[in-house]
Design a protein around this motif. Structure first.
Motif, short mmCIF file in Angstrom:
data_model
loop_
_atom_site.label_atom_id
_atom_site.label_comp_id
_atom_site.label_asym_id
_atom_site.label_seq_id
_atom_site.Cartn_x
_atom_site.Cartn_y
_atom_site.Cartn_z
N ASN A 64 1.43 2.49 1.27
CA ASN A 64 2.28 2.18 0.12
C ASN A 64 3.59 2.96 0.14
N LEU A 212 -11.20 0.51 -1.06
CA LEU A 212 -9.90 -0.03 -0.68
C LEU A 212 -8.93 1.06 -0.24
N ASP A 213 -9.28 2.31 -0.44
CA ASP A 213 -8.34 3.41 -0.20
C ASP A 213 -8.86 4.44 0.80
N LEU A 243 -4.19 -7.51 -3.01
CA LEU A 243 -5.09 -6.41 -3.36
C LEU A 243 -4.30 -5.23 -3.95
N HIS A 244 -3.14 -4.95 -3.35
CA HIS A 244 -2.29 -3.87 -3.86
C HIS A 244 -1.88 -4.13 -5.30
N ASP A 245 -1.43 -5.35 -5.59
CA ASP A 245 -0.97 -5.68 -6.94
C ASP A 245 -2.10 -5.66 -7.95
N GLN A 246 -3.32 -5.89 -7.50
CA GLN A 246 -4.47 -5.84 -8.41
C GLN A 246 -4.93 -4.41 -8.69
N HIS A 247 -4.43 -3.45 -7.92
CA HIS A 247 -4.85 -2.06 -8.07
C HIS A 247 -3.63 -1.14 -8.09
N ASP A 249 -2.84 1.00 -10.08
CA ASP A 249 -3.17 2.35 -10.52
C ASP A 249 -3.64 3.24 -9.38
N ASN A 250 -3.90 2.65 -8.22
CA ASN A 250 -4.36 3.42 -7.06
C ASN A 250 -3.26 3.39 -5.99
N VAL A 253 -3.92 2.23 -2.08
CA VAL A 253 -4.19 0.87 -1.63
C VAL A 253 -2.93 0.35 -0.95
N GLN A 524 4.11 4.87 -11.19
CA GLN A 524 3.17 3.93 -10.58
C GLN A 524 3.56 3.68 -9.12
#
Length: 803
Positions: A64, A212-213, A243-247, A249-250, A253, A524
């Motif tokens: 990221n 995922l991380d 997947l990135h956009d769905q998480h 907060d992490n 990912v 974020q």
């Protein structure tokens, strides 16, 4: 042609000194090129030994923060790729592993490097076991019975090549595994150090396979026919981005994916060094050809009267040139045969010096290497022969006969030709010397890097407690504490401690994200991470890492209840500028830790600057079954290797001790590539310097011999001996200095590819260029001194009578 060959052989036989030197020079140049081409062909150019290898690719996650564009794969991300991608006929996953192979049949326990494969890994590669069967989907489940496939090498030396080992049970980490297959002798995936393979999902925790991380795995894929890597990469990036956009907060990912051909992924680290070394051997061969060409020019000069008489009697220039080319071919062919033997010895030495080279098990000559060797011999013969032939191309018939009288001095055309050849030879030598000098200076800086800890008289060894026998955190902590107490009681041991996963200088080891409780949340998508290490309080004094502020871990750190953390100086500088970090809190995983100390920085990658590091208490860690024991003494620390192993055997007879190395050996092993590259290039450069010195000596000796009349007249007319020395030295050093200028200019233009191989050294380092220039001038002067001294001692009457 046969008649020319017989004449050439008889002619060379009459001059064994000349023929021997020329053959040895050709053998050196041709042998070095055959050896390096064999390695480059085997490692970089030959396809992987799998079905349709051009369709095999390695898949990466793009982090990221863009710092890791070729990151490992997370199990959960891979599962989504496999479910949604349409560009691949199959996707497979694997990870690094290690097992303790229990004692049996009178053999000691042993730690074995291994890998975990998803059940479809071998079908994806297109490989079948030589004996037995492959994994099935049922084998690759957490609830399955343990199964293992052995390498051919492990099967031979551990189990004697007994085929009845199939379907028998062996103990790996004290758990039963059924041997279901033996891989072919040539199979070495991902590298030749992996000796056995087990199912991935059987070994790895389910939560890690779904994360995922946690980028701990390596994914490969087989492209469908007609699908390009670019198209497949774009598809995987879309899946990863979703997947990135769905998480959001992490921050760990990944946001995209990348793809590289599997061959490039395997050999990427050795590609540039091998091509640099191949180019260096090309320079050595060219220098050898120039040297032999120089020898042939000198030899042709000695036969000028013979050639002139043969021409006057009707011999055609083409016929004479053909004879010269035939002689050159005989020299090159003989040198080539000798060079093939030299190449075989060189390859054997290279593999012993670099036993873990990528695809090293695949290095062997093939038909293409044979064609290359024949072409090399032919080109060398033509090049060296044409140089000699063309040097006399425009001579008149009477010129050689007239030059033997007193009215003429030595043939200036041939002298100029030899000087030009020598200038080119010296220029190429300078290029090699500069390259070797840069790599040597880089390696010296690499080895002299301050790791931030003590490296002398420090011994390291690794332990891996099998989870099947050491099921509780307290049980593992008790073993480590008991062993440490007994080691500290050994006479002469000054300090001892543990660290996991790696000691300084042994590699990165891994990192993890964290959050500072007292600081506001990061924006974020932003993240903080640091190298993650686990130690006991005795580790810091054992390797001399200073506690700059605060203290080490307290006695209250117990299994399952970690509360304290020590951070490095760089960690403080990056995360607490202008703040006192002591007493602040770090949140990582399910726990919150209090910073109780700040320690000095250490280098875990010798070639990389120190990064932020977090140290956690080993005794309080959960599921910590591995550690490296570090022992420091005041003398020869290797004497403790056997006593410590005996203590371990007394505590657990099935527990092996692995990677027993001193800290100096650890650093040496992790700088071996730089040492190897610098050493090999230095050997080539030294050989070229020797050839250049010999060539310079030969040129000047030839000039002195041909100019005896002129020198004798000068001395007879009153020239002083020091004047003669200066005159001859000037004739010899002039082409050397021209070559030096040419070589420096070429080096400045071509050393850029070396930048990726250099550590804290510039490609245009002035110190290296000055040193090379000095060495070359000294060697050139030394080579010129003997002919100059001989010329100054010439008896003028004898010289005139000779002419």
């Amino acid at each position: 042609m046969l008649r020319d060959a017989r004449i050439g052989a008889r002619t060379l036989w009459r001059t064994p000194g000349f023929a021997g030197i020329a053959i040895l020079v050709m053998a050196l140049g041709i042998g070095a090129n055959i050896a390096l081409f064999t390695i480059v062909r085997s490692v970089l150019l030959r396809s992987l030994p799998f079905r349709h290898p051009d369709r095999l690719v390695r898949l990466y996650e793009h982090s990221n923060d863009d710092k890791f564009p070729y990151n490992g794969s997370a199990g959960g991300v891979f599962a989504e790729w496999k479910k949604e991608s349409r560009s691949f006929s199959d996707l497979a996953l694997w990870g690094y592993a290690g097992y303790n192979l229990s004692a049996g049949g009178g053999q000691l326990p042993e730690n074995i490097r291994a890998a975990t494969f998803s059940w479809n890994m071998l079908p994806t590669l297109g490989v079948e076991p030589a004996l037995g069967r492959n994994f099935t989907a049922d084998d690759d489940r957490p609830s399955a019975n343990g199964t293992v496939i052995l390498s051919w090498g492990l099967w031979k030396w551990r189990f004697g090549g007994d085929p009845s080992i199939l379907n028998r049970t062996i103990l790996l980490d004290a758990k039963p595994y059924t041997v279901i297959g033996i891989m072919p002798a040539w199979f070495a995936f991902s590298d030749q150090t992996r000796q056995l393979w087990t199912p991935l999902n059987y070994r790895e925790p389910a939560d890690e396979m779904e994360a995922l991380d946690e980028h701990n795995f390596i994914a490969i894929g087989r492209l469908k026919p007609g699908v390009t890597a670019t198209q497949a990469g774009a598809e995987l990036s879309l899946i990863t981005r979703r997947l990135h956009d769905q998480h959001l907060d992490n921050p760990f990912v990944s946001k995209a994916a990348n793809i590289r051909p599997l061959l490039d992924a395997i050999v990427g680290n050795v590609k540039t060094p091998l091509y640099v070394l191949l180019a260096a051997t090309g320079c050595v061969l060219l220098i050898a050809c120039l040297n032999v060409g120089n020898l042939l020019v000198a030899r042709a000069a000695a036969r000028r009267r013979e050639m002139a008489i043969r021409t006057a009697l009707g011999g055609s220039r083409l016929r004479l040139m053909r004879e010269q080319l035939t002689e050159s071919l005989l020299l090159s062919a003989t040198g080539g045969l000798l060079g093939c033997g030299l190449a075989a010895l060189t390859i054997r030495w290279l593999l012993s010096a670099q036993p873990e080279m990528a695809r090293g098990d695949n290095i062997h000559p093939d038909a293409m290497v044979g064609v290359f060797a024949l072409a090399l011999i032919a080109l060398s013969a033509v090049f060296a022969g044409l140089v000699s032939s063309l040097s006399a191309g425009g001579e008149r018939i009477l010129t050689p006969l007239q030059e033997s009288s007193r009215s003429y001095s030595a043939g200036q055309g041939r002298t100029r030709m030899r000087r030009v050849l020598l200038t080119l030879e010296v220029g190429l030598t300078v290029v090699l010397l500069v390259g070797a000098g840069l790599l040597l200076k880089s390696y010296k800086k690499l080895r002299s890097s301050d790791l931030g800890c003590i490296t002398q008289n420090v011994l390291t060894m690794s332990l891996d407690l099998p989870e099947a026998r050491y099921t509780q955190d307290a049980q593992r902590a008790n073993f480590f504490d008991t062993l440490l107490a007994r080691v500290r009681q050994l006479p002469g041991v000054q300090a001892a401690g543990y660290i996991f996963p790696t000691v300084p200088g042994a590699g990165y080891g891994g990192d993890s994200g964290f959050r500072i409780v007292e600081h506001p949340p990061l924006p974020q998508g932003k993240s903080q991470y640091a190298r993650t290490l686990f130690t006991d309080p005795g580790y810091f004094p054992a390797v001399g890492i200073p506690i700059l502020r605060g203290r080490t871990f307290g006695e209250n750190q117990r299994p399952g209840f970690p509360t304290e953390i020590i951070v490095s100086e760089t960690f403080v500088r990056q995360n607490f500028p202008g703040e006192d970090p002591l007493g602040k809190h770090i949140h990582k995983g399910p726990h919150t830790y209090t910073i109780v100390g700040v320690c000095g920085d250490t280098l875990f990658e010798v070639s990389e600057p120190a990064g932020p590091a977090m140290y956690f208490a080993l005794d309080a860690a959960e599921d910590m079954n591995s550690a490296t024991l570090v022992i420091r003494s005041g003398g020869n620390v290797t004497q403790y290797a056997l006593p410590v192993q005996q203590i371990v055997q007394q505590m657990d007879r099935d527990l092996p001790v692995s990677d027993i190395l001193t800290m100096d050996q650890v650093v040496g092993r992790n700088t071996a590539d730089a040492n190897f590259d610098a050493t090999l290039l230095l050997i080539f450069a030294a050989s070229s310097l020797l050839l250049a010195a010999v060539g310079l000596f030969g040129v000047l000796s030839y000039i002195v011999a041909q100019g005896m009349t002129e020198i004798g007249i000068r001395i007879a007319l009153g020239a002083q001996r020091d004047q003669v020395v200066r005159l001859v030295l000037g004739d010899g050093l002039r082409p050397a200095l021209y070559g030096l200028v040419l070589g420096v200019a070429v080096s400045a233009a071509v050393t850029r590819p070396l930048e990726s191989m250099l550590y804290r050294t510039q490609a245009l380092d002035p110190g290296v260029f000055v040193a090379v220039s000095g060495v070359l001038v000294v060697v050139a002067a030394a080579a010129c001194l003997a002919p100059a001294w001989r010329a100054s001692r010439l008896d003028p009457m004898q010289a005139l009578r000779t002419q």
